[in-house]
Design a protein around this motif. Sequence first.
Motif, PDB file in Angstrom:
ATOM      1  N   ARG A 178       0.823  -1.211   0.000  1.00  0.00           N
ATOM      2  CA  ARG A 178       0.000   0.000   0.000  1.00  0.00           C
ATOM      3  C   ARG A 178       0.856   1.260   0.000  1.00  0.00           C
ATOM      4  N   LEU A 179       1.981   1.218   0.707  1.00  0.00           N
ATOM      5  CA  LEU A 179       2.870   2.373   0.720  1.00  0.00           C
ATOM      6  C   LEU A 179       3.445   2.614  -0.670  1.00  0.00           C
ATOM      7  N   GLN A 180       3.912   1.556  -1.332  1.00  0.00           N
ATOM      8  CA  GLN A 180       4.465   1.718  -2.673  1.00  0.00           C
ATOM      9  C   GLN A 180       3.411   2.266  -3.629  1.00  0.00           C
ATOM     10  N   GLU A 181       2.204   1.751  -3.553  1.00  0.00           N
ATOM     11  CA  GLU A 181       1.136   2.230  -4.429  1.00  0.00           C
ATOM     12  C   GLU A 181       0.834   3.704  -4.187  1.00  0.00           C
ATOM     13  N   ALA A 182       0.790   4.099  -2.909  1.00  0.00           N
ATOM     14  CA  ALA A 182       0.485   5.493  -2.583  1.00  0.00           C
ATOM     15  C   ALA A 182       1.571   6.432  -3.093  1.00  0.00           C
ATOM     16  N   VAL A 183       2.815   6.019  -2.950  1.00  0.00           N
ATOM     17  CA  VAL A 183       3.933   6.900  -3.283  1.00  0.00           C
ATOM     18  C   VAL A 183       4.193   6.961  -4.778  1.00  0.00           C
ATOM     19  N   THR A 184       4.186   5.816  -5.455  1.00  0.00           N
ATOM     20  CA  THR A 184       4.738   5.756  -6.808  1.00  0.00           C
ATOM     21  C   THR A 184       3.716   5.905  -7.924  1.00  0.00           C
ATOM     22  N   ARG A 185       2.446   5.833  -7.639  1.00  0.00           N
ATOM     23  CA  ARG A 185       1.449   5.894  -8.710  1.00  0.00           C
ATOM     24  C   ARG A 185       1.558   7.184  -9.514  1.00  0.00           C
ATOM     25  N   GLY A 186       1.913   8.263  -8.844  1.00  0.00           N
ATOM     26  CA  GLY A 186       1.931   9.586  -9.460  1.00  0.00           C
ATOM     27  C   GLY A 186       0.943  10.479  -8.759  1.00  0.00           C
ATOM     28  N   GLN A 187       1.345  11.734  -8.498  1.00  0.00           N
ATOM     29  CA  GLN A 187       0.462  12.677  -7.816  1.00  0.00           C
ATOM     30  C   GLN A 187       0.598  14.046  -8.462  1.00  0.00           C
ATOM     31  N   TYR A 188      -0.454  14.877  -8.325  1.00  0.00           N
ATOM     32  CA  TYR A 188      -0.544  16.120  -9.089  1.00  0.00           C
ATOM     33  C   TYR A 188      -0.928  17.312  -8.215  1.00  0.00           C
ATOM     34  N   ARG A 189      -0.763  17.177  -6.894  1.00  0.00           N
ATOM     35  CA  ARG A 189      -1.163  18.242  -5.981  1.00  0.00           C
ATOM     36  C   ARG A 189       0.000  18.840  -5.201  1.00  0.00           C
ATOM     37  N   HIS A 190       1.144  18.201  -5.170  1.00  0.00           N
ATOM     38  CA  HIS A 190       2.239  18.608  -4.292  1.00  0.00           C
ATOM     39  C   HIS A 190       3.499  18.830  -5.127  1.00  0.00           C
ATOM     40  N   PRO A 191       3.750  20.064  -5.572  1.00  0.00           N
ATOM     41  CA  PRO A 191       4.905  20.335  -6.445  1.00  0.00           C
ATOM     42  C   PRO A 191       6.247  20.030  -5.813  1.00  0.00           C
ATOM     43  N   ASP A 192       6.315  20.026  -4.474  1.00  0.00           N
ATOM     44  CA  ASP A 192       7.579  19.712  -3.803  1.00  0.00           C
ATOM     45  C   ASP A 192       7.698  18.235  -3.468  1.00  0.00           C
ATOM     46  N   GLY A 193       6.717  17.426  -3.868  1.00  0.00           N
ATOM     47  CA  GLY A 193       6.657  16.037  -3.447  1.00  0.00           C
ATOM     48  C   GLY A 193       7.338  15.073  -4.388  1.00  0.00           C
ATOM     49  N   LEU A 194       7.230  13.805  -4.038  1.00  0.00           N
ATOM     50  CA  LEU A 194       7.779  12.737  -4.857  1.00  0.00           C
ATOM     51  C   LEU A 194       6.775  12.336  -5.936  1.00  0.00           C
ATOM     52  N   PHE A 195       7.302  11.857  -7.059  1.00  0.00           N
ATOM     53  CA  PHE A 195       6.485  11.340  -8.158  1.00  0.00           C
ATOM     54  C   PHE A 195       5.426  12.357  -8.599  1.00  0.00           C
ATOM     55  N   TYR A 196       5.812  13.615  -8.601  1.00  0.00           N
ATOM     56  CA  TYR A 196       4.928  14.708  -8.990  1.00  0.00           C
ATOM     57  C   TYR A 196       4.815  14.764 -10.505  1.00  0.00           C
TER      58      TYR A 196
END
Length: 375
Positions: A178-196
Motif C-alpha cells: 500500500r505504501l508503494q502504491e500510494a507513493v509511486t502511482r503519481g500525484q498532481y497536488r504537491h509540487p515539492d513532493g515525490l512522483f509529482y
Amino acid sequence: MAVTSDTADMFPLDYSRARAAFLGAAEEAGARLRTFTLPGHRGPDGGELCVDTAFLGPPGPAKLLVTVSGTHGIEGFCGSACQTRVLLREGVAEAAAGPETGVLLVHSLNPYGFAYLRRVNEDNVDLNRNFVDHAAPPHNDAYDAVHRTLVPADAAAFVPGDLVADLTALRGRLGPQRLQEAVTRGQYRHPDGLFYGGRAPVWSRRVFETVVAEQIAGAGHVGYIDLHTGLGDRGVGEPIFRGGRDADARQRARRWYGDALTASEEGTSSCTPIVGNTATAVADGLGPGGRLTAITLEFGTQPGPEVLVALCADAWLHRDRPPADAVRSGLKRLIRDAFCPAEDARWREQVLQRAREVFGQALTGLADAKPGDPG
C-alpha cells in the motif's frame, strides 16, 4: 568479477561524458543524429543539456525498434550504457537496420535530471507521470496522507536517522504494498513532493511528442523499450508490459519476452500501476493503424526502503539550495547507489548482458512479424 576498463568506461561518472560517448558511437555507426537543447539551463560543468536521437535504417521504416534512456534522469547512466555499448559499439543496431527495419535511440530524455543526479526534471516533475490530461489529472488521494512524512514541511528538521524511523513506521502501518502504491502511482497536488506529475506538459514531454510525430509515427509496428533502474532484484532486468492498444498486444509481448514479462496491473511486477508514462505518447502518436509492443526494462539496484530514503533525501537536498551546490553534496551518494551502482562490476555486467538478451528478443519479434499479422 574483475573491473575492466572497457566495461567501466560504458558507465561514465557524469552526464557530459555519457553524452559524448553516445554521440561518438552513433557517428561511428553512421546514425543520423538530431539534438534538442533544453533552454534556460546548463549542467554543473556549464555545458548544454540535450536530448539526442540517433537513427539507423531506411526512411519511413515499416518496423521500428525504439529505445529510450534517461526518462528518470539519473537512471540514464544505465540506459545510456545499454544504448552506447550494446546497440552502437557492438553493432546490434547497425546489423538490425534493413530494408524495412529501423532503430531509433532516444538518449537522455530528461537531461537535467541526468546531469544533476536527480530522478526528476528541472521543475521537480517526474516525466514518467507527466503524459496525462492536465485539465483532468488523475489525483492520488492516498499520496496526500503520506506526503509530509516523505517531505517534511520544516526543511531544517531533516535528519536522516529520523527519516528512516518515520518511513519504517509508515511502512509498518500501511504495509509495503500500500505504501508503494500510494507513493509511486503519481500525484498532481504537491509540487515539492515525490512522483509529482506536474501541472502541464513539460519540455521533455513536448520534445518526445515531437520525436514521436516526426520519427516514429509512420512505422507500422514499433517495439518500444524504456530503460529504467531502481525496482526489483539487484541486477535483474525485468520486462514490464507498458502497452499496445490492439487486442493482441499483451500476448504479443509475451511471445517476444517469454515468461519473464510482468504486468503491473496484474500484480506480477515489481512496479505497481502508474499513470502518465512515455509509452502513452507512442500509442497516441501511432493511432489505431499502428501496432505497439511496449515495455519498461527495469534493472534492480537496492531494496525498496533504501531507494525511498534516497528519494526523500534528494527532494530535501534540492528544495532550498542552488542545484550547483546540491549536486556536490555527500548525500548524492544515496541516490547514485539507488539508481546507478556503477562501481559494482558484477551489476554492470549483468545489466549489459540482459540488455543484449532483451534487445535481441525485441528485434526477433519485429523480424518475425508479417504485414497484417497480429505480431
